[in-house]
Design an enzyme around this catalytic site. Structure first.
Site, PDB file in Angstrom:
ATOM      1  N   SER A 101       0.867  -1.180   0.000  1.00 38.90           N
ATOM      2  CA  SER A 101       0.000   0.000   0.000  1.00 38.90           C
ATOM      3  C   SER A 101       0.890   1.211   0.000  1.00 38.90           C
ATOM      4  O   SER A 101       1.855   1.273   0.766  1.00 38.90           O
ATOM      5  CB  SER A 101      -0.846   0.061   1.275  1.00 38.90           C
ATOM      6  OG  SER A 101      -2.075  -0.551   1.098  1.00 38.90           O
ATOM      7  N   HIS A 130      -2.859  -0.057  -3.976  1.00 42.28           N
ATOM      8  CA  HIS A 130      -3.050  -1.081  -2.948  1.00 42.28           C
ATOM      9  C   HIS A 130      -3.103  -2.404  -3.699  1.00 42.28           C
ATOM     10  O   HIS A 130      -3.867  -2.525  -4.661  1.00 42.28           O
ATOM     11  CB  HIS A 130      -4.340  -0.838  -2.162  1.00 42.28           C
ATOM     12  CG  HIS A 130      -4.392   0.538  -1.589  1.00 42.28           C
ATOM     13  ND1 HIS A 130      -3.674   0.899  -0.470  1.00 42.28           N
ATOM     14  CD2 HIS A 130      -5.025   1.656  -2.010  1.00 42.28           C
ATOM     15  CE1 HIS A 130      -3.879   2.193  -0.232  1.00 42.28           C
ATOM     16  NE2 HIS A 130      -4.689   2.672  -1.149  1.00 42.28           N
ATOM     17  N   GLU A 155       0.839  18.025  -8.329  1.00 45.27           N
ATOM     18  CA  GLU A 155      -0.433  18.094  -9.058  1.00 45.27           C
ATOM     19  C   GLU A 155      -1.450  17.094  -8.526  1.00 45.27           C
ATOM     20  O   GLU A 155      -2.395  16.761  -9.214  1.00 45.27           O
ATOM     21  CB  GLU A 155      -0.194  17.871 -10.553  1.00 45.27           C
ATOM     22  CG  GLU A 155       0.742  18.883 -11.188  1.00 45.27           C
ATOM     23  CD  GLU A 155       2.225  18.560 -10.976  1.00 45.27           C
ATOM     24  OE1 GLU A 155       2.492  17.495 -10.376  1.00 45.27           O
ATOM     25  OE2 GLU A 155       3.086  19.355 -11.379  1.00 45.27           O
ATOM     26  N   SER A 156      -1.313  16.592  -7.349  1.00 48.83           N
ATOM     27  CA  SER A 156      -2.243  15.726  -6.607  1.00 48.83           C
ATOM     28  C   SER A 156      -1.585  14.423  -6.145  1.00 48.83           C
ATOM     29  O   SER A 156      -0.646  14.491  -5.350  1.00 48.83           O
ATOM     30  CB  SER A 156      -3.574  15.523  -7.312  1.00 48.83           C
ATOM     31  OG  SER A 156      -4.276  16.770  -7.367  1.00 48.83           O
ATOM     32  N   CYS A 183      -3.934  17.391 -11.605  1.00 51.91           N
ATOM     33  CA  CYS A 183      -4.480  18.694 -11.985  1.00 51.91           C
ATOM     34  C   CYS A 183      -3.582  19.306 -13.056  1.00 51.91           C
ATOM     35  O   CYS A 183      -2.558  18.740 -13.419  1.00 51.91           O
ATOM     36  CB  CYS A 183      -4.500  19.614 -10.777  1.00 51.91           C
ATOM     37  SG  CYS A 183      -5.152  18.811  -9.325  1.00 51.91           S
TER      38      CYS A 183
END
Lengths: 148, 148
Positions: free
Chosen positions: B88, B101, B95-96, B116
């Site tokens: 995980s 997982h 940009e985010s 973004c």
């Protein structure tokens, strides 16, 4: 469950005299409402929200929500952008993650809450409402890894 | 853009004799196909995949994909579960983010790629195909923060 819960499931120590049968492979997918899937993923857009420029408040809020949802926190990281004050970050959970990206100049935040096992991701929402007081919330629920 | 790209947008230095008009507030939402929104969020489920138990390969793959997509990496963190070998983790981007997982026992991985600005999250997918050789991919695209 893909995490500490998984560890929990294999931590039993058999007594000395117990015969151990060959176990079938563990299955960490969950079953609910007749469906079998890996985990529940909520995409949450907050509009008209406040306090979106405080990494400390955001960290505290997401971690409190994660614990209330029944999750175990492994790691968290938040980045504070200047000069606009937006925050991007994530809480990595034993049961997946919570992420947040904020646009304070638009009073907007995009979150996702992905949880496996017996956690309830919906329990995070009241914490978001209390901390950020959004005037509206857009919510999308996805069941990830749905076995058809 | 909610990140370094944002910093880039305000780094211009005016020449000495230039008159600076009062600027309107910056707007970091993007416009595409006649829509205005915060960013593109891909939910990607890999089935029949391999190499899902290697945090090193996963880290390398997601970071290479992020760079190809035009993103800037701020932070990454991966957790390796035992005894099943699931991983995980997340790459936090200017940009985010990208998260993953994995359930190696089911040859399944759930990713999300949220970007973004002018990044192209679809450019991450060939890196996933090369590293994990999934037999099938389920893809869902969400435009987060859509202004209606």
């Amino acid at each position: 469950m893909n995490a500490l819960a998984r560890l929990g499931m294999v931590s039993e120590t058999p007594s000395e005299n117990q015969t151990i049968a060959a176990e079938p492979a563990k299955d960490y997918f969950v079953e609910r409402d007749g469906q079998k899937f890996a985990g529940m993923h909520l995409l949450i857009d907050l509009w008209g929200a406040t306090n979106l420029d405080s990494p400390e408040l955001i960290d505290e809020t997401l971690c409190a929500g994660a614990v209330e949802a029944g999750a175990t926190i492994l790691h968290s990281h938040f980045h504070h952008f200047t000069p606009n004050g937006g925050v991007s970050g994530v809480v990595v959970l034993a049961e997946s993650h919570i992420s947040i990206h904020t646009w304070p100049e638009r009073n907007f935040a995009a979150l996702d809450v992905f949880m496996c096992g017996c956690c309830d991701p919906y329990k995070v929402i009241p914490f978001l409402q209390a901390a950020f007081a959004p005037t509206s919330i857009q919510l999308d629920e996805q069941r990830r890894g749905l076995v058809v």
